[in-house]
Write a protein that holds these residues in place. Structure first.
Motif, PDB file in Angstrom:
ATOM      1  N   ILE A  97      26.474  83.927 100.927  1.00  0.00           N
ATOM      2  CA  ILE A  97      26.796  83.136  99.739  1.00  0.00           C
ATOM      3  C   ILE A  97      26.995  84.019  98.510  1.00  0.00           C
ATOM      4  O   ILE A  97      26.191  84.915  98.235  1.00  0.00           O
ATOM      5  N   ALA A  98      28.070  83.732  97.755  1.00  0.00           N
ATOM      6  CA  ALA A  98      28.261  84.324  96.430  1.00  0.00           C
ATOM      7  C   ALA A  98      27.765  83.318  95.403  1.00  0.00           C
ATOM      8  O   ALA A  98      28.211  82.162  95.393  1.00  0.00           O
ATOM      9  N   ASN A  99      26.855  83.726  94.547  1.00  0.00           N
ATOM     10  CA  ASN A  99      26.262  82.819  93.568  1.00  0.00           C
ATOM     11  C   ASN A  99      27.227  82.633  92.401  1.00  0.00           C
ATOM     12  O   ASN A  99      27.072  83.240  91.337  1.00  0.00           O
ATOM     13  N   GLU A 100      28.224  81.766  92.592  1.00  0.00           N
ATOM     14  CA  GLU A 100      29.285  81.609  91.600  1.00  0.00           C
ATOM     15  C   GLU A 100      28.806  80.887  90.346  1.00  0.00           C
ATOM     16  O   GLU A 100      29.338  81.098  89.261  1.00  0.00           O
ATOM     17  N   ARG A 101      27.793  80.044  90.483  1.00  0.00           N
ATOM     18  CA  ARG A 101      27.265  79.359  89.296  1.00  0.00           C
ATOM     19  C   ARG A 101      26.719  80.363  88.285  1.00  0.00           C
ATOM     20  O   ARG A 101      26.971  80.242  87.080  1.00  0.00           O
ATOM     21  N   SER A 102      25.970  81.337  88.758  1.00  0.00           N
ATOM     22  CA  SER A 102      25.401  82.325  87.842  1.00  0.00           C
ATOM     23  C   SER A 102      26.498  83.165  87.206  1.00  0.00           C
ATOM     24  O   SER A 102      26.406  83.548  86.034  1.00  0.00           O
ATOM     25  N   ALA A 103      27.560  83.431  87.961  1.00  0.00           N
ATOM     26  CA  ALA A 103      28.667  84.232  87.427  1.00  0.00           C
ATOM     27  C   ALA A 103      29.410  83.481  86.333  1.00  0.00           C
ATOM     28  O   ALA A 103      29.737  84.041  85.278  1.00  0.00           O
ATOM     29  N   VAL A 104      29.682  82.205  86.571  1.00  0.00           N
ATOM     30  CA  VAL A 104      30.373  81.385  85.571  1.00  0.00           C
ATOM     31  C   VAL A 104      29.502  81.239  84.327  1.00  0.00           C
ATOM     32  O   VAL A 104      30.009  81.266  83.193  1.00  0.00           O
ATOM     33  N   ALA A 105      28.197  81.100  84.522  1.00  0.00           N
ATOM     34  CA  ALA A 105      27.280  81.009  83.388  1.00  0.00           C
ATOM     35  C   ALA A 105      27.308  82.289  82.557  1.00  0.00           C
ATOM     36  O   ALA A 105      27.263  82.245  81.318  1.00  0.00           O
ATOM     37  N   ALA A 106      27.422  83.427  83.224  1.00  0.00           N
ATOM     38  CA  ALA A 106      27.500  84.705  82.504  1.00  0.00           C
ATOM     39  C   ALA A 106      28.769  84.774  81.660  1.00  0.00           C
ATOM     40  O   ALA A 106      28.752  85.286  80.534  1.00  0.00           O
ATOM     41  N   MET A 107      29.874  84.253  82.187  1.00  0.00           N
ATOM     42  CA  MET A 107      31.125  84.245  81.426  1.00  0.00           C
ATOM     43  C   MET A 107      31.011  83.322  80.218  1.00  0.00           C
ATOM     44  O   MET A 107      31.453  83.680  79.103  1.00  0.00           O
ATOM     45  N   ALA A 108      30.417  82.155  80.408  1.00  0.00           N
ATOM     46  CA  ALA A 108      30.247  81.230  79.291  1.00  0.00           C
ATOM     47  C   ALA A 108      29.402  81.865  78.192  1.00  0.00           C
ATOM     48  O   ALA A 108      29.743  81.793  77.004  1.00  0.00           O
ATOM     49  N   GLU A 109      28.314  82.511  78.569  1.00  0.00           N
ATOM     50  CA  GLU A 109      27.446  83.161  77.590  1.00  0.00           C
ATOM     51  C   GLU A 109      28.180  84.285  76.867  1.00  0.00           C
ATOM     52  O   GLU A 109      28.032  84.456  75.643  1.00  0.00           O
ATOM     53  N   TYR A 110      28.971  85.042  77.606  1.00  0.00           N
ATOM     54  CA  TYR A 110      29.727  86.135  77.001  1.00  0.00           C
ATOM     55  C   TYR A 110      30.691  85.606  75.937  1.00  0.00           C
ATOM     56  O   TYR A 110      30.767  86.152  74.819  1.00  0.00           O
ATOM     57  N   LEU A 111      31.422  84.539  76.258  1.00  0.00           N
ATOM     58  CA  LEU A 111      32.399  83.986  75.312  1.00  0.00           C
ATOM     59  C   LEU A 111      31.710  83.382  74.092  1.00  0.00           C
ATOM     60  O   LEU A 111      32.182  83.527  72.961  1.00  0.00           O
ATOM     61  N   VAL A 112      30.577  82.713  74.292  1.00  0.00           N
ATOM     62  CA  VAL A 112      29.829  82.148  73.171  1.00  0.00           C
ATOM     63  C   VAL A 112      29.288  83.266  72.280  1.00  0.00           C
ATOM     64  O   VAL A 112      29.325  83.175  71.047  1.00  0.00           O
ATOM     65  N   ASN A 113      28.832  84.350  72.897  1.00  0.00           N
ATOM     66  CA  ASN A 113      28.331  85.478  72.108  1.00  0.00           C
ATOM     67  C   ASN A 113      29.433  86.158  71.307  1.00  0.00           C
ATOM     68  O   ASN A 113      29.153  86.838  70.312  1.00  0.00           O
ATOM     69  N   LEU A 114      30.674  85.987  71.726  1.00  0.00           N
ATOM     70  CA  LEU A 114      31.801  86.501  70.940  1.00  0.00           C
ATOM     71  C   LEU A 114      32.112  85.608  69.748  1.00  0.00           C
ATOM     72  O   LEU A 114      32.970  85.932  68.930  1.00  0.00           O
TER      73      LEU A 114
END
Length: 354
Positions: A166-183
């Motif tokens: 399994i690839a934990n895609e939920r955690s990856a998408v969450a990381a992208m959301a956090e990155y964009l919000v931090n920008l």
């Protein structure tokens, strides 16, 4: 001393040089647990010294198996498929197996019967199934009913532990959301994949959940439905950018759609990343071939496939304990040139405090 020109031609030679029986050599070659460690190491050293390679067909007859693995896939991204093949082959080369590939049409009504025919015609010991075909539970059910060992690559635990990586895609998408919000982005558009796929649900729910936790609940009007194609990215990008209050960032759930968004942005005179940040998912070949290069999420495909092959061969060998453990891997956020901190001062606002 080099033995390049003195390679023993038969298993009898290896047995004689090792001082053991031919059956013991065969057991070492087939990774049998019945061989003591000291004996295994002695025989293996002779095999390595003389670069001995057993005849696959003869080996298969002796062990009542073919030493052939199958790879079933229908994926438009050649980089993904190539990475998966490399991961499986690394294990095959190490353990003396060969790989047979089977491209298919996941939308075909005869997918299950064609896959079963492929396994039987090729006399495979087991198969690895790549997404999105791996999400087909009918295919998995038939393979299981026919006692054909298989392992699926997936985004969720859609099977027992011995049959999925399994690839934990939920955690990856969450990381992208956090990155964009931090920008500094607050109005973030999201382009989902086609309905009916587990990867679509995992990525969209992961994004929405992450945005809510970050205090920036995803706005329904900024979510568009794509089809994992460039053309759908073009259309969805236009829909989002033509809104009265358009997003300052768009996260597409695959790279093809992200490329489509960038195409639309250029047509509309919207500069990326100055006016609009764009991000994707997959880290396909497109990601570094378009300009600006694409911020995206890279799945550890080669490692997933390597672990899937290891699980599969453990099941084939009857080593249930080695196959049974759950395997979850985390995709990685890859930051490139298509995303940038929002210039809030253009609107007379201060940068967000986090």
């Amino acid at each position: 001393m080099s033995h390049e020109n003195k390679q023993p031609s038969t298993i009898d030679d290896i047995a004689r040089l090792s001082g053991v029986s031919k059956r013991t050599v065969s057991r070492v070659i087939n990774n049998s647990p019945l061989v003591r460690t000291a004996t295994r190491e002695k025989v293996q050293s002779v095999i390595d010294e003389f670069n001995y390679r057993p005849n696959v067909q003869a080996r298969g007859l002796a062990a009542r198996r073919s030493f052939l693995l199958g790879l079933i896939y229908d994926n438009r991204d050649p980089l993904y498929t190539d990475e998966a093949q490399r991961g499986v082959l690394s294990v095959c080369h190490e353990l003396g197996f060969e790989l047979v590939i089977h491209p298919c049409d996941r939308s075909s009504e005869t997918l299950t019967s064609e896959a079963l025919g492929f396994v039987n015609r090729s006399n495979l010991d087991g198969v690895i199934v790549l997404p999105p075909v791996s999400e087909n539970n009918d295919l998995a059910g038939v393979l299981g009913k026919e006692n054909i060992p298989y392992v699926r690559l997936a985004s969720i635990a859609l099977d027992t532990a011995d049959r999925v990586v399994i690839a934990n895609e939920r955690s990856a998408v969450a990381a992208m959301a956090e990155y964009l919000v931090n920008l500094g982005h607050r109005r973030i558009g999201y382009i989902a994949g086609p309905e009916g796929r587990k990867s679509t649900r995992e990525r969209q729910e992961g994004f929405c959940d992450a945005m809510e936790k970050l205090g920036c609940a995803a706005c329904d009007e900024l979510i568009a439905r794509g089809a994992y194609t460039f053309e759908s990215g073009v259309a969805c990008g236009r829909t989002l950018l033509e809104k009265p209050d358009p997003p300052t960032a768009i996260f597409a759930s695959n790279d093809e759609m992200a490329a489509g968004v960038m195409y639309t942005a250029q047509e509309m005179g919207v500069k990326v990343p100055e006016d609009l940040s764009v991000a994707g998912f997959d880290d396909s070949m497109l990601a570094t071939r378009i300009r600006p290069s694409l911020t995206t999420i890279r799945r550890p495909v080669r490692e997933m496939a390597r672990l899937a092959a290891t699980k599969l061969i453990a099941s084939i060998d009857g080593r249930e304990d080695d196959a049974r453990g759950w395997v979850f891997l985390d995709p990685v956020l890859i930051i490139r040139d298509s995303t940038r901190s929002i210039q809030w001062w253009k609107e007379g606002n201060l940068p967000p405090q986090r």
